[in-house]
Design a protein around this motif. Structure first.
Motif, PDB file in Angstrom:
ATOM      1  N   GLN C 195      32.695  -9.143 -26.290  1.00  0.00           N
ATOM      2  CA  GLN C 195      32.301  -8.711 -24.953  1.00  0.00           C
ATOM      3  C   GLN C 195      33.179  -7.599 -24.393  1.00  0.00           C
ATOM      4  O   GLN C 195      32.733  -6.785 -23.599  1.00  0.00           O
ATOM      5  CB  GLN C 195      32.290  -9.923 -24.018  1.00  0.00           C
ATOM      6  N   VAL C 196      34.432  -7.603 -24.792  1.00  0.00           N
ATOM      7  CA  VAL C 196      35.357  -6.566 -24.327  1.00  0.00           C
ATOM      8  C   VAL C 196      36.248  -6.127 -25.481  1.00  0.00           C
ATOM      9  O   VAL C 196      36.832  -6.970 -26.174  1.00  0.00           O
ATOM     10  CB  VAL C 196      36.271  -7.068 -23.192  1.00  0.00           C
ATOM     11  N   LEU C 197      36.350  -4.822 -25.647  1.00  0.00           N
ATOM     12  CA  LEU C 197      37.223  -4.265 -26.688  1.00  0.00           C
ATOM     13  C   LEU C 197      38.312  -3.414 -26.047  1.00  0.00           C
ATOM     14  O   LEU C 197      38.022  -2.560 -25.201  1.00  0.00           O
ATOM     15  CB  LEU C 197      36.412  -3.357 -27.624  1.00  0.00           C
ATOM     16  N   CYS C 198      39.546  -3.631 -26.450  1.00  0.00           N
ATOM     17  CA  CYS C 198      40.607  -2.687 -26.101  1.00  0.00           C
ATOM     18  C   CYS C 198      40.774  -1.767 -27.307  1.00  0.00           C
ATOM     19  O   CYS C 198      41.246  -2.194 -28.368  1.00  0.00           O
ATOM     20  CB  CYS C 198      41.902  -3.429 -25.772  1.00  0.00           C
ATOM     21  N   PHE C 199      40.353  -0.546 -27.117  1.00  0.00           N
ATOM     22  CA  PHE C 199      40.261   0.434 -28.188  1.00  0.00           C
ATOM     23  C   PHE C 199      41.541   1.286 -28.135  1.00  0.00           C
ATOM     24  O   PHE C 199      41.739   2.061 -27.202  1.00  0.00           O
ATOM     25  CB  PHE C 199      39.006   1.284 -27.948  1.00  0.00           C
ATOM     26  N   ALA C 211      41.502   2.734 -24.356  1.00  0.00           N
ATOM     27  CA  ALA C 211      40.252   2.556 -23.622  1.00  0.00           C
ATOM     28  C   ALA C 211      39.893   1.076 -23.589  1.00  0.00           C
ATOM     29  O   ALA C 211      40.075   0.365 -24.574  1.00  0.00           O
ATOM     30  CB  ALA C 211      39.139   3.351 -24.283  1.00  0.00           C
ATOM     31  N   ILE C 212      39.428   0.639 -22.443  1.00  0.00           N
ATOM     32  CA  ILE C 212      38.950  -0.737 -22.304  1.00  0.00           C
ATOM     33  C   ILE C 212      37.436  -0.656 -22.167  1.00  0.00           C
ATOM     34  O   ILE C 212      36.927  -0.070 -21.219  1.00  0.00           O
ATOM     35  CB  ILE C 212      39.574  -1.425 -21.077  1.00  0.00           C
ATOM     36  N   VAL C 213      36.744  -1.225 -23.126  1.00  0.00           N
ATOM     37  CA  VAL C 213      35.298  -1.072 -23.210  1.00  0.00           C
ATOM     38  C   VAL C 213      34.618  -2.414 -22.975  1.00  0.00           C
ATOM     39  O   VAL C 213      34.778  -3.342 -23.769  1.00  0.00           O
ATOM     40  CB  VAL C 213      34.905  -0.513 -24.606  1.00  0.00           C
TER      41      VAL C 213
END
Lengths: 342, 342, 342, 342
Positions: C195-199, C211-213
């Motif tokens: 649900q959420v990726l810290c790229f 980036a927080i996606v």
């Protein structure tokens, strides 16, 4: 019917209730500026034979969490035993009150930290990506019913102090440890290097409330405001403090603890004669941890007994309280004997 | 001697004490899983005539702070009156429990918010450099002893809801407002749009404890864990809950509040006849704010009366409690009259 | 001389630097309201082939901690692998940003969680004295250099979702995982249930920034304010965002990651031929963990190489970066060979 | 087209960019253990002519919030001016980082605190229901573009220290104050009693980053861990620190600030000749606050100018940056003149 689920299933002991009722006279200043709070604080200073600072909090979660928060900052860490209540049963309370101080767990037989296990955690890391250990917290008596002797406390505290750590004692069942060891309260606290004690009142027979005792008074600066902000300052403080007078008089608190310990001893002795049971830890205070067969556990439940078990294992915990009677212990044992032979 | 410093100078009312004593029988499950807690919760649901969620906290700081924290996140803000207790007397408690939610103060005569004063704050800013208003909190009765009528609560709640804000009521003295208005508790809470009420028990005559009542049950998800983590879950919960039974029976809580209000009324009426005094706010519940001469203030102090004054001004606050007697009020008035004529 | 201590020892890649310089033209709106930030956000939506919400934070500590805090409350817990960076190397950052959410560690071979290890933690406790698991966080690629295949991510995410938990991915080295697996970024994120990726941008060659996606956009409500309050909103945002343009063009980010992975592969292959060394984990991305003799470790240090070792063990970690050259790897291997034969 | 909305609309100054590019050579240790960070720290010690502790944070929200959190505990309070950035524009950042320290606002003409206004807040309350003032924070230059002279800083700091408070300076525009006053940086900081300065880099022409300078080194204990935990430790720190070298050389930072101040002066002088405008505050640094007619504000907007206005009033703010040109100022003035005469 008495239960063995927790020593907080018990009610208010007569001495505490009497003191509460006696404090209910007319108007009294709020927020601790009353005579009862003042008297209890003095009594605790006498009891510990030193000029300590005394505060009251509503329960153990708060008392321990506030004390730990006062001993470190959010980027520090607290060393505790892997089965310590602050780690396993406070729903993140210490982390909440401290705004993020991490608990680092250490091992040790029978629920007890050792200087070596503490040292291992202290030396594990020293870089800034890891929270710097700043506090060691001991539970006395421990979660599994054992007790630290004065020299054991001192050895751990010495290790902590040599590395710049503060020493806190979670004394939710401090009375049971004192009764078990037969020592002066000072001997397992400040004389052994403990700087702050959370002295549990509830399990001793009070309706509500714990005392936070700072032996190292430098650490209690503005602690009253910390309590206030965190919702731990009672307005009608006298009803939190006065019950302590009832149990401090005549060593009532030790007498009650001795009863709880004796009932645990009686239960353990009885269990030793019942096949299919095996004690898990030495019985040194008011709890008995024992492995039972699934049939025994199920059978006790059907007979209405309430107690804790551990998921996926045969372990059961039986806690004795200030008011646990020989009859209750014997009834439990009788049921266990019946289940063992069925 | 009775005092007028605060309604929490009073002790435990007989009905609450009796209920506490009656709950002290044998062993009972801890942490709220007992029959008394269950019964009180049901009684409160009856009282409010709705299926609300009920929790208990030890004091008002915690009850209000926990409730506010449940209604917003740390980067949101809470609109309160500039004299609201949460703003002026909690030592940063709401900010602590919420991890940083800012309180934004609004004005309003006689200590009461208005839809307009709330709207002004809501519309002040809408950029991300300012915490987004998410809650309005009303104090009922207010810090200066006035009360919101049902239509006043509804108008503010409507404004709040239209802008996506939740509505919380600090009811430390809710009973005094109910007694003053002669309305059903539901009429100034959920029927008027209040989603969460902190219902004060201590000032009604309990030894300790407040109820947190969620009329909007979607807002109470996992609230029990919030209380636990924050040190607000009583182990011997029955002693926190049972006293409520004593005062909920026979509308005892309203009767006690009526007495406090009547004593404030009696004091205000007496003051009206004393030269050199001037009421500061309408007397609508159990407090009287009055301007006195410095000599009067000093004279009362010398005669042993305890009450609050405001630095740099001649304002004095006199609070009446559930047990304040006509004799106490008359004695205070007599002293004031003597001081006025000296 | 290049080092193998960390992939953040490397500098800014040429493409990112060029983009940063090109963004340095005249005045531009602050706080992300600029064209570069807008363009990068669109590019990331294209890359992930979905309409996700994109935010930028300064570093990985903040990105992961803010994301986790958005997925749970303080009385909830986060399940992570026992060697996860959030647990071992953030100095309590997640606990600080969330105001106390506890990290619960789970096991799993090669640094990878499994549905079973996650389930064990979920089912461990369900009482209110223990923080309720609300998030599972995966590290991709893992701390020990392994990668989760799409089906592995999906299996864990399914388990999490079935129990009401959210799924977060710490993608500090997401690029290395994508390059290793040869999959579309969507396949190991939202299509697999993340649900959420810290790229991570820094390790890909940016000067600063992640980036927080949010693929689940319901979870990003007011997230911009969360970033602002926590000190993670850049005023001159264009210098945080523009460099992404440089590496997203022409799949530069994957190309750089492929180099880092290839260098790790080359190092591992070389090590396989050196007696006295033993790989500790499969080499699937840009890190190589290997057991060396004390003499080798000491010898490398004396020759000026910087790398991490693990206290009390012979384990050493070698990280390859976007700019690691074959020459550097070969020089390291040559030194190891020399040490092995000495 | 240049704007006057904020000095952070400007880009990176050439000197800072050059230094950043020069630092991008090969591998360097992470987390501040690099030569550039070391050199900048030394340069700042030289600049301030004292052996201070230096840390870097990504932005002003974080720098100020971390510094304030280091100077007090959650149950303390911070005295700031009612228009201070920490109060009005940080979305609750200081409260978040400190876990609840309340900001208490004080007045003072032209955005400046005075010893008297600070004392009023210090003496307002001394009971435990109110957070104890522990820090005074000054903004230099202020939010409204005025500057504190050395004796003014000293008078406030003396007052603070006499009452046990620490003194913090928010120096987001410290350079503009130094350029305006023509004093040594030490004269308006530690020599005047300031214990911690947040020295703004971004507005001086850096891409990102602020320096936190502890003149009172006792206050910086474990501050590096505080930064780490709060997500403010850059892994590739050299790109945060090296740009400082570019602007510290040859007093470039003061030269840039002088330009910004001169442009504000030029704008103010021009405005003085335009009817319908009225300066709101003395122009002492790089901002101009002026009352304009609604038609002027609307007209400027239509011509594409970006600047801040204040809701419900005719106030407008124009900020000049390190790169603001005479042409831009003159073009703005020309438009204003045209609007005034239309």
């Amino acid at each position: 019917m008495q239960h063995f689920a927790s020593d907080n299933y018990a009610g208010i002991c007569p001495e505490a209730l009497q003191a509460l009722i006696e404090a209910n006279v007319g108007h009294a200043p709020a927020y601790g500026d009353d005579e009862w709070t003042s008297r209890v604080s003095d009594r605790l200073r006498e009891l510990f034979a030193t000029d300590c600072d005394v505060y009251f909090a509503f329960n153990g979660t708060a008392a321990n969490s506030l004390a730990l928060a006062a001993l470190c900052q959010s980027y520090h860490s607290v060393i505790c035993h892997e089965v310590a209540h602050v780690e396993t049963d406070e729903c993140g309370g210490p982390e909440f009150f401290s705004n993020g101080s991490k608990l680092l767990t250490a091992g040790g037989d029978n629920g007890k930290l050792t200087p070596e296990s503490v040292l291992e955690v202290i030396e594990r890391r020293n870089d800034i990506h890891y929270p710097k250990p700043k506090v060691v917290t001991l539970t006395q008596s421990t979660e599994v019913g054992t007790v630290y002797r004065p020299d054991e406390v001192a050895a751990i505290a010495d290790m902590a102090h040599r590395h710049g750590l503060n020493v806190h004692m979670d004394g939710a069942r401090f009375s049971n440890a004192v009764a078990s060891l037969g020592v002066a309260p000072a001997d397992i606290t400040w004389r052994a290097g403990v700087q702050v004690l959370c002295f549990g009142g509830t399990k001793m027979g009070l309706p509500v409330g714990e005392a936070i005792v700072f032996f190292d008074r430098d650490l209690s600066e503005d602690f009253a405001r910390r309590c206030k902000q965190a919702g731990q300052l009672a307005s009608k403080m006298r009803f939190l403090s006065a019950p302590w007078l009832g149990i401090l008089d005549n060593d009532t608190w030790v007498r009650h603890a001795r009863n709880a310990n004796a009932m645990a001893r009686r239960l353990a002795d009885g269990l030793a004669k019942i096949p299919g049971t095996a004690l898990m830890f030495p019985v040194e205070s008011n709890s008995v941890f024992v492995n039972l067969t699934p049939a025994m556990i199920e059978g006790l439940r059907q007979r209405g007994w309430r107690f804790y078990t551990f998921i996926g294992a045969g372990g059961a915990r039986f806690m004795c309280a200030w008011d646990t009677t020989e009859e209750s212990v014997d009834a439990l044992l009788a049921d266990l004997r019946a289940l063992a032979s069925s």
